[in-house]
Structures are given as C-alpha cells and as structure tokens.
Design a protein around this motif. Structure first.
Motif, PDB file in Angstrom:
ATOM      1  N   ILE A  66     -12.506  13.130   0.895  1.00  0.00           N
ATOM      2  CA  ILE A  66     -11.507  13.989   0.259  1.00  0.00           C
ATOM      3  C   ILE A  66     -10.143  13.783   0.907  1.00  0.00           C
ATOM      4  O   ILE A  66      -9.126  13.613   0.221  1.00  0.00           O
ATOM      5  N   ASN A  67     -10.115  13.773   2.246  1.00  0.00           N
ATOM      6  CA  ASN A  67      -8.846  13.611   2.963  1.00  0.00           C
ATOM      7  C   ASN A  67      -8.249  12.228   2.738  1.00  0.00           C
ATOM      8  O   ASN A  67      -7.036  12.085   2.593  1.00  0.00           O
ATOM      9  N   ARG A  68      -9.103  11.201   2.675  1.00  0.00           N
ATOM     10  CA  ARG A  68      -8.620   9.845   2.446  1.00  0.00           C
ATOM     11  C   ARG A  68      -7.969   9.745   1.065  1.00  0.00           C
ATOM     12  O   ARG A  68      -6.907   9.128   0.911  1.00  0.00           O
ATOM     13  N   ASN A  69      -8.599  10.372   0.069  1.00  0.00           N
ATOM     14  CA  ASN A  69      -8.028  10.373  -1.273  1.00  0.00           C
ATOM     15  C   ASN A  69      -6.698  11.116  -1.309  1.00  0.00           C
ATOM     16  O   ASN A  69      -5.756  10.695  -1.977  1.00  0.00           O
ATOM     17  N   ARG A  70      -6.624  12.214  -0.584  1.00  0.00           N
ATOM     18  CA  ARG A  70      -5.396  13.009  -0.563  1.00  0.00           C
ATOM     19  C   ARG A  70      -4.250  12.220   0.063  1.00  0.00           C
ATOM     20  O   ARG A  70      -3.145  12.178  -0.484  1.00  0.00           O
ATOM     21  N   VAL A  71      -4.509  11.566   1.183  1.00  0.00           N
ATOM     22  CA  VAL A  71      -3.474  10.776   1.857  1.00  0.00           C
ATOM     23  C   VAL A  71      -3.056   9.597   0.978  1.00  0.00           C
ATOM     24  O   VAL A  71      -1.866   9.272   0.871  1.00  0.00           O
ATOM     25  N   SER A  72      -4.023   8.981   0.316  1.00  0.00           N
ATOM     26  CA  SER A  72      -3.717   7.860  -0.570  1.00  0.00           C
ATOM     27  C   SER A  72      -2.822   8.306  -1.716  1.00  0.00           C
ATOM     28  O   SER A  72      -1.870   7.603  -2.087  1.00  0.00           O
ATOM     29  N   ARG A  73      -3.114   9.462  -2.291  1.00  0.00           N
ATOM     30  CA  ARG A  73      -2.299   9.990  -3.391  1.00  0.00           C
ATOM     31  C   ARG A  73      -0.876  10.272  -2.916  1.00  0.00           C
ATOM     32  O   ARG A  73       0.098   9.951  -3.608  1.00  0.00           O
ATOM     33  N   ILE A  74      -0.735  10.820  -1.705  1.00  0.00           N
ATOM     34  CA  ILE A  74       0.590  11.111  -1.147  1.00  0.00           C
ATOM     35  C   ILE A  74       1.364   9.813  -0.941  1.00  0.00           C
ATOM     36  O   ILE A  74       2.535   9.707  -1.306  1.00  0.00           O
ATOM     37  N   ARG A  75       0.698   8.799  -0.378  1.00  0.00           N
ATOM     38  CA  ARG A  75       1.372   7.520  -0.135  1.00  0.00           C
ATOM     39  C   ARG A  75       1.819   6.872  -1.438  1.00  0.00           C
ATOM     40  O   ARG A  75       2.898   6.269  -1.512  1.00  0.00           O
ATOM     41  N   THR A  76       0.977   6.979  -2.466  1.00  0.00           N
ATOM     42  CA  THR A  76       1.331   6.407  -3.766  1.00  0.00           C
ATOM     43  C   THR A  76       2.571   7.086  -4.330  1.00  0.00           C
ATOM     44  O   THR A  76       3.479   6.418  -4.843  1.00  0.00           O
ATOM     45  N   LEU A  77       2.624   8.411  -4.235  1.00  0.00           N
ATOM     46  CA  LEU A  77       3.783   9.139  -4.749  1.00  0.00           C
ATOM     47  C   LEU A  77       5.049   8.798  -3.961  1.00  0.00           C
ATOM     48  O   LEU A  77       6.125   8.660  -4.543  1.00  0.00           O
ATOM     49  N   ILE A  78       4.924   8.646  -2.650  1.00  0.00           N
ATOM     50  CA  ILE A  78       6.070   8.262  -1.823  1.00  0.00           C
ATOM     51  C   ILE A  78       6.542   6.864  -2.226  1.00  0.00           C
ATOM     52  O   ILE A  78       7.741   6.604  -2.350  1.00  0.00           O
ATOM     53  N   ARG A  79       5.591   5.960  -2.458  1.00  0.00           N
ATOM     54  CA  ARG A  79       5.929   4.597  -2.863  1.00  0.00           C
ATOM     55  C   ARG A  79       6.676   4.585  -4.191  1.00  0.00           C
ATOM     56  O   ARG A  79       7.620   3.808  -4.380  1.00  0.00           O
ATOM     57  N   LYS A  80       6.279   5.461  -5.124  1.00  0.00           N
ATOM     58  CA  LYS A  80       6.963   5.534  -6.410  1.00  0.00           C
ATOM     59  C   LYS A  80       8.420   5.957  -6.235  1.00  0.00           C
ATOM     60  O   LYS A  80       9.317   5.414  -6.895  1.00  0.00           O
ATOM     61  N   VAL A  81       8.651   6.908  -5.348  1.00  0.00           N
ATOM     62  CA  VAL A  81      10.024   7.350  -5.079  1.00  0.00           C
ATOM     63  C   VAL A  81      10.826   6.201  -4.475  1.00  0.00           C
ATOM     64  O   VAL A  81      11.952   5.920  -4.901  1.00  0.00           O
ATOM     65  N   GLU A  82      10.252   5.515  -3.488  1.00  0.00           N
ATOM     66  CA  GLU A  82      10.965   4.432  -2.822  1.00  0.00           C
ATOM     67  C   GLU A  82      11.274   3.286  -3.779  1.00  0.00           C
ATOM     68  O   GLU A  82      12.361   2.707  -3.727  1.00  0.00           O
ATOM     69  N   LEU A  83      10.330   2.962  -4.663  1.00  0.00           N
ATOM     70  CA  LEU A  83      10.576   1.895  -5.639  1.00  0.00           C
ATOM     71  C   LEU A  83      11.696   2.269  -6.602  1.00  0.00           C
ATOM     72  O   LEU A  83      12.545   1.438  -6.938  1.00  0.00           O
ATOM     73  N   ALA A  84      11.711   3.531  -7.042  1.00  0.00           N
ATOM     74  CA  ALA A  84      12.777   3.982  -7.938  1.00  0.00           C
ATOM     75  C   ALA A  84      14.127   3.958  -7.226  1.00  0.00           C
ATOM     76  O   ALA A  84      15.151   3.623  -7.827  1.00  0.00           O
ATOM     77  N   LEU A  85      14.127   4.297  -5.939  1.00  0.00           N
ATOM     78  CA  LEU A  85      15.377   4.285  -5.178  1.00  0.00           C
ATOM     79  C   LEU A  85      15.900   2.866  -4.998  1.00  0.00           C
ATOM     80  O   LEU A  85      17.102   2.622  -5.142  1.00  0.00           O
ATOM     81  N   THR A  86      15.011   1.932  -4.693  1.00  0.00           N
ATOM     82  CA  THR A  86      15.463   0.553  -4.504  1.00  0.00           C
ATOM     83  C   THR A  86      15.919  -0.060  -5.825  1.00  0.00           C
ATOM     84  O   THR A  86      16.800  -0.922  -5.829  1.00  0.00           O
ATOM     85  N   ALA A  87      15.333   0.397  -6.934  1.00  0.00           N
ATOM     86  CA  ALA A  87      15.767  -0.094  -8.246  1.00  0.00           C
ATOM     87  C   ALA A  87      17.072   0.567  -8.683  1.00  0.00           C
ATOM     88  O   ALA A  87      17.717   0.105  -9.623  1.00  0.00           O
ATOM     89  N   GLY A  88      17.454   1.639  -8.014  1.00  0.00           N
ATOM     90  CA  GLY A  88      18.691   2.335  -8.342  1.00  0.00           C
ATOM     91  C   GLY A  88      18.564   3.282  -9.521  1.00  0.00           C
ATOM     92  O   GLY A  88      19.571   3.709 -10.084  1.00  0.00           O
ATOM     93  N   ASP A  89      17.348   3.633  -9.888  1.00  0.00           N
ATOM     94  CA  ASP A  89      17.096   4.526 -11.027  1.00  0.00           C
ATOM     95  C   ASP A  89      17.020   5.966 -10.530  1.00  0.00           C
ATOM     96  O   ASP A  89      15.984   6.414 -10.052  1.00  0.00           O
ATOM     97  N   LYS A  90      18.142   6.673 -10.647  1.00  0.00           N
ATOM     98  CA  LYS A  90      18.229   8.018 -10.074  1.00  0.00           C
ATOM     99  C   LYS A  90      17.331   9.017 -10.795  1.00  0.00           C
ATOM    100  O   LYS A  90      16.693   9.857 -10.151  1.00  0.00           O
ATOM    101  N   ASP A  91      17.240   8.937 -12.132  1.00  0.00           N
ATOM    102  CA  ASP A  91      16.427   9.893 -12.878  1.00  0.00           C
ATOM    103  C   ASP A  91      14.939   9.754 -12.549  1.00  0.00           C
ATOM    104  O   ASP A  91      14.246  10.749 -12.312  1.00  0.00           O
ATOM    105  N   THR A  92      14.462   8.520 -12.516  1.00  0.00           N
ATOM    106  CA  THR A  92      13.057   8.284 -12.182  1.00  0.00           C
ATOM    107  C   THR A  92      12.769   8.704 -10.749  1.00  0.00           C
ATOM    108  O   THR A  92      11.720   9.285 -10.462  1.00  0.00           O
TER     109      THR A  92
END
Length: 87
Positions: free
Chosen positions: A20-46
């Motif tokens: 359960i904890n491994r899945n939770r941490v993985s989900r958090i990392r995925t969401l953080i990665r999505k934010v970082e990818l949107a930031l590097t792409a320069g897409d402020k809304d996403t």
C-alpha cells in the motif's frame, strides 16, 4: 524466523502495508513528475492543474507517514515557486 502467532501476523500485515505504501509513494512521484514535465515544457495551465492534483496526494502521504512533513513542504514550495516564475 517468526515463532509466535503475533510475529507471523505482524509479518503478514507489514507485507500488506508495504504494498500500500509503495503504491502511495509511486502515485506521489508520478504526480510530481507530471508537474515537472509541464514546467519544463512551459505549459503554465497544465502545470497548475497538475500541481493542484499533486498537493492533496502529497498531504495524504504526510498524514499516512510515507513522506516526511518537511519534504512535502519543500517539494510543494519549490514547484509553486517554479510555476509562478513562468509568468
């Protein structure tokens, strides 16, 4: 090796919680990665949408004890600062 019934039960419970904890941490990392990818792409809304999806999941991780409180605060602060820097 576990010799008592309680120790055997603890092993079973620890294995279940680890999944359960491994899945939770993985989900958090995925969401953080999505934010970082949107930031590097320069897409402020996403990035803003991804950040608002990440924040409650990160807070839940803190509440459940899989992420340290200061780590979550630091990540959220840095990502918010990067989002605001996009202008």
């Amino acid at each position: 090796m576990a010799n008592t019934p309680q120790a055997r039960k603890r092993i079973r419970r620890n294995q279940a919680r680890t999944l359960i904890n491994r899945n939770r941490v993985s989900r958090i990392r995925t969401l953080i990665r999505k934010v970082e990818l949107a930031l590097t792409a320069g897409d402020k809304d996403t990035a803003a949408t991804a950040l608002s999806a990440m924040q409650p999941e990160l807070a839940r991780g803190v509440a459940k004890g899989v992420v340290h409180k200061n780590t979550a605060a630091r990540k959220y602060s840095r990502l918010t600062k990067a989002l605001n820097a996009l202008g």
